[in-house]
Design an enzyme around this catalytic site. Structure first.
Site, PDB file in Angstrom:
ATOM      1  CG  LEU A  64      -1.760  -1.273   1.440  1.00 27.35           C
ATOM      2  CD1 LEU A  64      -2.669  -1.112   2.652  1.00 27.35           C
ATOM      3  CD2 LEU A  64      -2.578  -1.601   0.210  1.00 27.35           C
ATOM      4  CB  THR A  98       8.134   2.513   1.657  1.00 32.39           C
ATOM      5  OG1 THR A  98       8.726   1.644   0.698  1.00 32.39           O
ATOM      6  CG2 THR A  98       9.214   3.289   2.384  1.00 32.39           C
ATOM      7  CE  LYS A 173      11.873   1.678  -0.353  1.00 30.65           C
ATOM      8  NZ  LYS A 173      12.398   1.470  -1.688  1.00 30.65           N
TER       9      LYS A 173
HETATM   10  P1  NAD Z   1       0.546   2.642  -6.089  1.00 27.00           P
HETATM   11  O1  NAD Z   1      -0.023   3.920  -5.630  1.00 27.00           O
HETATM   12  O2  NAD Z   1       0.772   2.380  -7.549  1.00 27.00           O
HETATM   13  O3  NAD Z   1      -0.327   1.405  -5.518  1.00 27.00           O
HETATM   14  C1  NAD Z   1      -0.884   1.343  -4.252  1.00 27.00           C
HETATM   15  C2  NAD Z   1      -2.221   0.626  -4.373  1.00 27.00           C
HETATM   16  O4  NAD Z   1      -2.773   0.421  -3.064  1.00 27.00           O
HETATM   17  C3  NAD Z   1      -3.274   1.424  -5.162  1.00 27.00           C
HETATM   18  O5  NAD Z   1      -3.729   0.648  -6.257  1.00 27.00           O
HETATM   19  C4  NAD Z   1      -4.374   1.695  -4.133  1.00 27.00           C
HETATM   20  O6  NAD Z   1      -5.675   1.683  -4.696  1.00 27.00           O
HETATM   21  C5  NAD Z   1      -4.179   0.532  -3.183  1.00 27.00           C
HETATM   22  N1  NAD Z   1      -4.746   0.717  -1.850  1.00 27.00           N
HETATM   23  C6  NAD Z   1      -4.605   1.767  -0.990  1.00 27.00           C
HETATM   24  N2  NAD Z   1      -5.247   1.517   0.175  1.00 27.00           N
HETATM   25  C7  NAD Z   1      -5.791   0.290   0.060  1.00 27.00           C
HETATM   26  C8  NAD Z   1      -6.560  -0.548   0.932  1.00 27.00           C
HETATM   27  N3  NAD Z   1      -6.900  -0.151   2.164  1.00 27.00           N
HETATM   28  N4  NAD Z   1      -6.963  -1.751   0.466  1.00 27.00           N
HETATM   29  C9  NAD Z   1      -6.639  -2.168  -0.771  1.00 27.00           C
HETATM   30  N5  NAD Z   1      -5.898  -1.435  -1.642  1.00 27.00           N
HETATM   31  C10 NAD Z   1      -5.480  -0.231  -1.232  1.00 27.00           C
HETATM   32  O7  NAD Z   1       1.939   2.491  -5.296  1.00 27.00           O
HETATM   33  P2  NAD Z   1       3.190   1.572  -5.678  1.00 27.00           P
HETATM   34  O8  NAD Z   1       4.086   2.328  -6.595  1.00 27.00           O
HETATM   35  O9  NAD Z   1       2.710   0.218  -6.047  1.00 27.00           O
HETATM   36  O10 NAD Z   1       3.931   1.542  -4.260  1.00 27.00           O
HETATM   37  C11 NAD Z   1       3.445   0.765  -3.185  1.00 27.00           C
HETATM   38  C12 NAD Z   1       4.446   0.885  -2.031  1.00 27.00           C
HETATM   39  O11 NAD Z   1       5.731   0.420  -2.468  1.00 27.00           O
HETATM   40  C13 NAD Z   1       4.653   2.324  -1.530  1.00 27.00           C
HETATM   41  O12 NAD Z   1       4.814   2.308  -0.135  1.00 27.00           O
HETATM   42  C14 NAD Z   1       5.944   2.751  -2.226  1.00 27.00           C
HETATM   43  O13 NAD Z   1       6.630   3.736  -1.488  1.00 27.00           O
HETATM   44  C15 NAD Z   1       6.703   1.439  -2.278  1.00 27.00           C
HETATM   45  N6  NAD Z   1       7.674   1.309  -3.387  1.00 27.00           N
HETATM   46  C16 NAD Z   1       7.350   1.696  -4.648  1.00 27.00           C
HETATM   47  C17 NAD Z   1       8.296   1.543  -5.667  1.00 27.00           C
HETATM   48  C18 NAD Z   1       8.002   1.945  -7.091  1.00 27.00           C
HETATM   49  O14 NAD Z   1       8.940   1.971  -7.906  1.00 27.00           O
HETATM   50  N7  NAD Z   1       6.754   2.251  -7.440  1.00 27.00           N
HETATM   51  C19 NAD Z   1       9.553   0.994  -5.379  1.00 27.00           C
HETATM   52  C20 NAD Z   1       9.827   0.579  -4.090  1.00 27.00           C
HETATM   53  C21 NAD Z   1       8.888   0.741  -3.090  1.00 27.00           C
END
Ligand code: NAD
Length: 298
Positions: A64, A98, A173
């Protein structure tokens, strides 16, 4: 193994697909109907709620955006029960979001009281790593729970590190992402300077990549459009790792630095630059679009 996967965004969707490809039985959910639709067409079994997803699951994985989402999901709030009430004792929860280390510890403590094991396992490696199954996991929690999680983590990642007790994965992280946020701005400045002097950004990128300025941004995630076909910069900064997510991570590193009285001057400056970039309307673009702050417009 029956695995519940909650959060099918840029990272969670491809991670869940890798688990399905490895033969696990998935039960997936996201609050966004669009995300559910997208991954249903790619073969993920989607259910109607997070509570439905965890029914009968041996492992629950969440991916999330931020602390509030994770705390809201597992602990509930505003009169709503948390998901912990639906998860059976003995289940292993892997939170790969994160978030603040304090939130990870709070969720782990509450889960522990119900006989549910939790590890924090944030990742590095970007969306490319999520798709390829080559992520790096930084795990906080007991060694025993990490060993339970390892066969599942190995299907999504290439490197698994035990950083320490609950919350330690999150601390590792945010140290890494503070460095990444600073590196991306430095790389952008250097490229923009070269281009302002008439250099070809592809040639300059290759020179720096093989010289003492070489870094992950130049290797895998060049911020200048057209230099690297696969980087978000060449796709109008769509997908990838959002500016607002990087801003969140730099906020976490600054909060942490304040708490332990650490000096992180460049981390603080980087947070402010991503904040300005977000305020200019670019929060949803990939974080490498921060190059727009130092690039000639047009
Ligand atoms: P994103 O915004 O693309 O996806 C998050 C998803 O969570 C969304 O689809 C949202 O609808 C869903 N969501 C939120 N609350 C929810 C709930 N209560 N129940 C069900 N679904 C819910 O984000 P992302 O890029 O996939 O990143 C996710 C995590 O990973 C973040 O914490 C980010 O910091 C970390 N991260 C991202 C990357 C990257 O390159 N995108 C790399 C490393 C770490």
């Amino acid at each position: 193994m029956k695995i519940a996967f909650i959060g099918l965004g840029n990272m969670g969707g491809p991670m869940a697909l890798n688990l399905r490809k490895a033969g696990h039985v998935l039960s997936a959910f996201d609050l966004s109907a669009d995300a559910c639709k997208k991954f249903a067409t790619e073969g993920l079994p989607i259910v109607a709620s997070a509570a439905d997803a965890v029914a009968g699951a041996e492992v629950v994985i969440s991916m999330l955006p931020a602390s509030a989402h994770v705390e809201g999901l597992y602990l509930g709030g505003e009169g709503k029960p948390g998901l912990l009430e639906h998860i059976a004792p003995g289940t292993l929860v892997i939170d790969s979001s994160t978030i603040a280390a304090a939130t990870s510890r709070k969720v782990a403590d509450a889960a522990g009281k119900r006989g549910i094991a939790v590890i924090d396992a944030p990742v590095s490696g970007g969306t490319g790593g999520a798709i390829a199954g080559t992520l790096t996991f930084m795990v906080g929690g007991s060694a025993q729970d990490l060993e339970r999680a390892r066969p599942v983590l190995e299907k999504m990642g290439a490197n698994i590190f035990h950083a320490g007790d609950a919350g330690a994965g999150q601390t590792a992280k945010i140290c890494n992402n503070m460095l990444l946020g600073i590196l991306m701005i430095g790389t952008s400045e250097a490229l923009a300077l070269g281009v302002a002097n008439g250099l070809d950004p592809k040639v300059l990128s290759e020179i720096m990549r093989r010289s003492s300025g070489g870094n992950w941004a130049l290797e895998k995630y060049n911020p200048m459009p057209g230099v690297m076909e696969t980087s978000p910069a060449s796709k109008n900064y769509a997908g990838g790792f959002g500016t607002d997510l990087m801003l969140k991570d730099l906020g976490l590193s600054q909060e942490n630095a304040t708490a332990v009285r650490a000096a992180t001057p460049l981390g603080g400056m980087a947070r402010n630059l991503y904040a300005a970039h977000s305020l200019a309307g670019h929060g949803a673009l990939d974080f490498s679009s921060v190059i727009k702050l130092v690039q000639k417009a047009g």
